[in-house]
Design a protein around this motif. Sequence first.
Motif, PDB file in Angstrom:
ATOM      1  N   SER A 197       0.884  -1.286   0.185  1.00 36.24           N
ATOM      2  CA  SER A 197      -0.340  -0.021  -0.190  1.00 36.24           C
ATOM      3  C   SER A 197       0.458   1.369   0.313  1.00 36.24           C
ATOM      4  N   ALA A 198       1.775   1.019   0.543  1.00 40.18           N
ATOM      5  CA  ALA A 198       2.612   2.663   0.899  1.00 40.18           C
ATOM      6  C   ALA A 198       3.534   2.740  -0.017  1.00 40.18           C
ATOM      7  N   TRP A 209       2.062   2.631  -3.665  1.00 38.15           N
ATOM      8  CA  TRP A 209       0.777   3.798  -3.771  1.00 38.15           C
ATOM      9  C   TRP A 209       1.052   4.715  -3.660  1.00 38.15           C
ATOM     10  N   ARG A 210       1.802   5.266  -2.206  1.00 34.99           N
ATOM     11  CA  ARG A 210       1.725   6.617  -1.784  1.00 34.99           C
ATOM     12  C   ARG A 210       2.959   7.441  -2.154  1.00 34.99           C
ATOM     13  N   GLY A 211       3.636   6.278  -3.249  1.00 33.49           N
ATOM     14  CA  GLY A 211       5.910   6.720  -3.456  1.00 33.49           C
ATOM     15  C   GLY A 211       6.760   6.199  -2.305  1.00 33.49           C
ATOM     16  N   MET A 212       5.948   5.598  -1.337  1.00 36.30           N
ATOM     17  CA  MET A 212       7.255   5.555  -0.231  1.00 36.30           C
ATOM     18  C   MET A 212       8.545   4.204  -0.905  1.00 36.30           C
ATOM     19  N   ASP A 263      11.945   4.616   3.318  1.00 37.50           N
ATOM     20  CA  ASP A 263      10.991   5.070   3.454  1.00 37.50           C
ATOM     21  C   ASP A 263      10.169   3.779   4.419  1.00 37.50           C
ATOM     22  N   VAL A 285      -3.343   0.411   7.048  1.00 34.32           N
ATOM     23  CA  VAL A 285      -3.972   0.508   6.268  1.00 34.32           C
ATOM     24  C   VAL A 285      -5.901   1.439   6.533  1.00 34.32           C
ATOM     25  N   GLY A 329      -6.147   4.392   7.686  1.00 36.15           N
ATOM     26  CA  GLY A 329      -5.503   5.821   6.758  1.00 36.15           C
ATOM     27  C   GLY A 329      -4.601   6.456   8.040  1.00 36.15           C
ATOM     28  N   CYS A 359      -0.742   8.092   9.459  1.00 37.30           N
ATOM     29  CA  CYS A 359       0.429   8.395   8.458  1.00 37.30           C
ATOM     30  C   CYS A 359       1.444   7.511   9.777  1.00 37.30           C
TER      31      CYS A 359
END
Length: 469
Positions: free
Chosen positions: A43-44, A46-49, A54, A380, A383, A385
């Motif tokens: 999942s991370a 998809w958030r650019g991590m 990261d 996840v 939601g 951080c």
Amino acid sequence: MHVLTNSRLRLPLLILVAIAARALTFGNPVVHVDEEFYFVTGSALWRGMLPFVDVWDRKPVGLFLLYALPAGLGFPAGIWAYQALALASAVATAWLVARLATRAGFAAGATAAGIGYILWLGLLGGQGGQSPVFYNLLTIGAALLVLRGGRAAGIAAMALVGVALQIKYSVVFEGVFFGLWLLADAWPRTRRPLAVLTYGVMLIVVALLPTALAAAAYAAIGQGQAFVYANFLSIFHRNPDPLGELAGNLGQIVLVISPLVALAVLALHRAEATRERRFLALWLGVAIAGVLVFRPWFDHYSLPVLLPACAAAAGMLGRGDWQRWRTPALLLTAALAGQIVLVALRGERGDARQFAALAQAVGRGPGCLYVYSGSTMLYVASGRCTSSRYIVPSHLGRTREAGATGVDQDGEIRRILAGQPAVVVMRPPYGGERPQARALAMATMATGYRLAAALPMGNETISVYKRAR
């Protein structure tokens, strides 16, 4: 026993067995802590991590890319998706196990061998989406190509090994064995040392190419050192678990897998030696050795042994005297034991209903979450951080990881708590936990947080702390 010997019924039978064997896990987001983390990291992405930068771990990036596919559907749909993907992989692998058994001359027991593979997955921690559930499919595909022989098949086999290495590096043992077998096959055809050496270099390059590309990608963004440390160096800094715990883990593996290994050895001993059977015998030895090398011997570490063991065991499972009652009795016993294991694990780890209540207590409001210990899937589900790149609680809390993650554990815990995460989740004290780590967390909970909920999760009560206003 006509059903077990009819090859046309094999695939639908394997699908039905797999669904029945794994149904209790469907939709459960807390099947295993490893799978939770793989999904969170997917999942991370998809958030650019980035993994190792990261989100820190030792697993190859290919595993997280694989989990990113179902994770892209979000929570909870992605849970069903990754479990469906694991189911498909298990069935496909079992089908190829049967193909390999047939090639070895054990066709009568091939379907039983495939069923055995599916059932023993559930007995050895592979009831969900553990990494071997996926890379075993690539490994057995490579094995069949190796047995096919020829230069093109050999290169294709090592390409599959290369992809498998980016799911779990322990495949290197099978990869080395496959490569040596291919070279031994090539020698009689050429009798030219230089030609065989060139072929060997080509096989090595093909097998290492996916890992080299991953390393090059990280080097290109200035994170080559992070990649190398996480993937290849940190494992050697990890501290051993207590001897008693190691012995218990290994004993559990031996107890569960020994019936299949014994049947495999017996079948290979009684059958006439052929090229395929020699291959299975050597592969079985290599797979067992590969398990023994990697401590701390968690049950799912032994899942690669199932491939040669089940294929070879078909030689006994298909015998006429066995098919009358021994083979069905063994498979039914394994099926029943697997369901007992699933029920026991759900009672120990929790289920979807309990997790939903815990996620609701954490809430989706503003502010970051810190899972000091407990389910990483809460990230996840809520939601919220993350508070650190060290998402796996044991990387900061376990004695085993002291000095092995590239960060001072207590220093990182202090940094996280100084950032005042909105919610902190803690499970009760557990074996291997560093007392000073818990003391740090509890001191902060006592002064700046309130206990918002204490909810059951399996056989534990999970505490949810929220920052005092």
